[in-house]
Design a protein around this motif. Structure first.
Motif, mmCIF file in Angstrom:
data_model
loop_
_atom_site.group_PDB
_atom_site.id
_atom_site.type_symbol
_atom_site.label_atom_id
_atom_site.label_comp_id
_atom_site.label_asym_id
_atom_site.label_seq_id
_atom_site.Cartn_x
_atom_site.Cartn_y
_atom_site.Cartn_z
ATOM 1 N N PRO A 138 0.869 -0.625 -0.082
ATOM 2 C CA PRO A 138 -0.002 0.132 -0.178
ATOM 3 C C PRO A 138 0.975 1.380 0.377
ATOM 4 C CG PRO A 138 -0.512 -1.726 1.360
ATOM 5 C CD PRO A 138 0.174 -1.865 0.920
ATOM 6 N N LEU A 139 2.187 1.690 1.053
ATOM 7 C CA LEU A 139 2.751 2.317 0.965
ATOM 8 C C LEU A 139 3.469 2.575 -0.149
ATOM 9 C CD1 LEU A 139 4.682 1.898 4.611
ATOM 10 C CD2 LEU A 139 3.244 3.721 3.553
ATOM 11 N N ILE A 140 3.391 1.842 -1.885
ATOM 12 C CA ILE A 140 4.163 1.730 -2.873
ATOM 13 C C ILE A 140 3.507 2.454 -3.728
ATOM 14 C CG2 ILE A 140 5.391 1.077 -5.238
ATOM 15 C CD1 ILE A 140 6.583 -0.827 -2.799
ATOM 16 N N ARG A 141 2.557 1.885 -3.792
ATOM 17 C CA ARG A 141 0.910 2.242 -4.533
ATOM 18 C C ARG A 141 0.542 3.130 -4.084
ATOM 19 N NH1 ARG A 141 -1.549 -0.185 -7.923
ATOM 20 N NH2 ARG A 141 -1.720 -3.226 -7.579
ATOM 21 N N MET A 142 0.382 3.906 -2.256
ATOM 22 C CA MET A 142 -0.034 5.325 -2.270
ATOM 23 C C MET A 142 0.791 6.628 -3.036
ATOM 24 S SD MET A 142 -1.050 7.314 1.253
ATOM 25 C CE MET A 142 1.069 6.257 1.809
ATOM 26 N N ALA A 143 2.614 6.129 -2.742
ATOM 27 C CA ALA A 143 3.625 7.072 -3.543
ATOM 28 C C ALA A 143 3.345 7.392 -5.208
ATOM 29 C CB ALA A 143 5.166 5.973 -3.053
ATOM 30 N N ALA A 144 3.247 6.101 -5.738
ATOM 31 C CA ALA A 144 2.879 6.436 -6.918
ATOM 32 C C ALA A 144 1.960 6.830 -7.796
ATOM 33 C CB ALA A 144 3.047 4.700 -7.735
ATOM 34 N N LEU A 145 0.870 6.486 -6.642
ATOM 35 C CA LEU A 145 -0.649 8.042 -7.028
ATOM 36 C C LEU A 145 -0.312 9.002 -6.991
ATOM 37 C CD1 LEU A 145 -3.397 7.334 -8.023
ATOM 38 C CD2 LEU A 145 -4.007 7.294 -4.958
ATOM 39 N N ARG A 146 0.329 9.186 -5.804
ATOM 40 C CA ARG A 146 0.654 10.525 -5.544
ATOM 41 C C ARG A 146 0.887 11.735 -6.400
ATOM 42 N NH1 ARG A 146 -0.316 13.405 -0.801
ATOM 43 N NH2 ARG A 146 0.475 14.532 -1.188
ATOM 44 N N TYR A 147 2.237 10.660 -6.815
ATOM 45 C CA TYR A 147 3.497 11.940 -7.606
ATOM 46 C C TYR A 147 3.406 11.188 -9.179
ATOM 47 C CZ TYR A 147 5.494 12.400 -3.484
ATOM 48 O OH TYR A 147 5.396 12.600 -1.917
ATOM 49 N N ALA A 148 2.259 10.596 -9.634
ATOM 50 C CA ALA A 148 2.186 10.325 -10.974
ATOM 51 C C ALA A 148 1.010 11.512 -11.508
ATOM 52 C CB ALA A 148 1.531 8.530 -11.226
ATOM 53 N N VAL A 149 1.628 12.511 -11.537
ATOM 54 C CA VAL A 149 0.580 13.066 -12.450
ATOM 55 C C VAL A 149 2.018 14.643 -12.991
ATOM 56 C CG1 VAL A 149 -0.514 13.753 -10.264
ATOM 57 C CG2 VAL A 149 1.924 14.867 -10.382
ATOM 58 N N PRO A 150 1.209 14.657 -14.477
ATOM 59 C CA PRO A 150 2.622 15.759 -15.173
ATOM 60 C C PRO A 150 3.377 16.723 -14.412
ATOM 61 C CG PRO A 150 -0.010 15.563 -16.231
ATOM 62 C CD PRO A 150 -0.050 15.421 -15.095
ATOM 63 N N PRO A 151 4.908 17.232 -15.169
ATOM 64 C CA PRO A 151 4.952 17.879 -14.328
ATOM 65 C C PRO A 151 4.622 19.631 -14.208
ATOM 66 C CG PRO A 151 6.885 17.039 -16.341
ATOM 67 C CD PRO A 151 5.451 16.348 -16.046
ATOM 68 N N GLY A 152 4.797 20.441 -13.342
ATOM 69 C CA GLY A 152 4.061 21.442 -13.144
ATOM 70 C C GLY A 152 3.117 21.590 -12.024
ATOM 71 N N LEU A 153 2.405 20.035 -12.051
ATOM 72 C CA LEU A 153 1.330 19.921 -11.544
ATOM 73 C C LEU A 153 1.440 19.325 -9.849
ATOM 74 C CD1 LEU A 153 -1.158 18.342 -14.456
ATOM 75 C CD2 LEU A 153 -0.960 20.865 -13.469
#
Length: 230
Positions: A4-19
């Motif tokens: 869950p921790l890895i999924r949470m990190a991937a979910l949080r930061y998988a956004v385009p640059p600048g967002l």
């Protein structure tokens, strides 16, 4: 708990640059966290509230963790550089999922990974040859500078600055075991990248201008070279 921790990190930061980092499910805004309802922290990769598909594909995090466990088992008993490898995997695996999703390696994952890797290798050097740590520092710095120079000189045709920051830890880990291991790991990374590129071109799923994320290949090259070094 690790998945869950890895999924949470991937979910949080998988956004385009600048967002800004994602704070919840895109469909229903359920917050990201370790208490219910949370989005995409289970193997099904679905929001706990609206069941929308979010984050890394189902089962991929679990497969990555299994592969990491096999790699750790192959590297031998605790001690030496093993704590540094565990730390590196903990930060690099979610960073690679982000890179696959949005073609970026966030500083919040690559820089702590590099700092901890260097520190733990320094601690390991207290009971080993200090030259190992010096070589790791030179290798990590040199590889990062090489990647950064291609980003600055070649633009989109070169590596990204995120790749350069990941190279800080990749170069240090591989360099710890010697220059041949570093070269072998890089050859693996570049070779796998070339094979995937040719495969995508052959199946017409990509063109010559397609830019593949290189973070996954750095991870695979490192994982393939380390067992060979022992």
């Amino acid at each position: 708990m690790i998945s869950p921790l890895i999924r949470m990190a991937a979910l949080r930061y998988a956004v385009p640059p600048g967002l800004p980092s994602r704070t919840g499910c895109d469909a229903c805004a359920a917050p990201v966290g370790l208490t219910r309802p949370w989005p995409a922290l289970g193997p099904a990769a679905r929001c706990g509230r609206c069941r929308a598909r979010v984050g890394p594909p189902p089962g991929t995090v679990e497969v990555a963790l299994l592969a990491a466990a096999v790699l750790l088992a192959l590297t031998g008993p605790p001690g030496g550089a093993l704590p540094a490898l565990i730390w590196w995997l903990g930060w690099t695996v979610p960073a690679v999922f982000v890179d696959l999703a949005v073609h970026r390696l966030p500083d919040r994952l690559t820089l702590p990974g590099a700092a901890g890797t260097w520190l733990l290798l320094g601690v390991a050097a207290l009971d080993a040859d200090p030259g190992h740590w010096l070589r790791a520092v030179v290798a990590g710095t040199g590889l990062a500078l090489f990647f950064a120079s291609t980003a600055l000189l070649l633009g989109r045709r070169g590596f990204g600055l995120g790749d350069a920051k990941l190279a800080l830890s990749v170069g240090a880990l591989l360099g710890w075991y010697g220059w041949p291991v570093l070269i072998f790991g890089l050859l693996l990374a570049f070779g796998l990248s070339a094979l995937v590129s040719l495969g995508l071109l052959a199946t017409r799923r990509a063109s010559w201008s397609t830019h593949l994320p290189f973070g996954p290949f750095l991870l695979l090259g490192t994982a393939g070279a380390l067992p060979w070094a022992l």
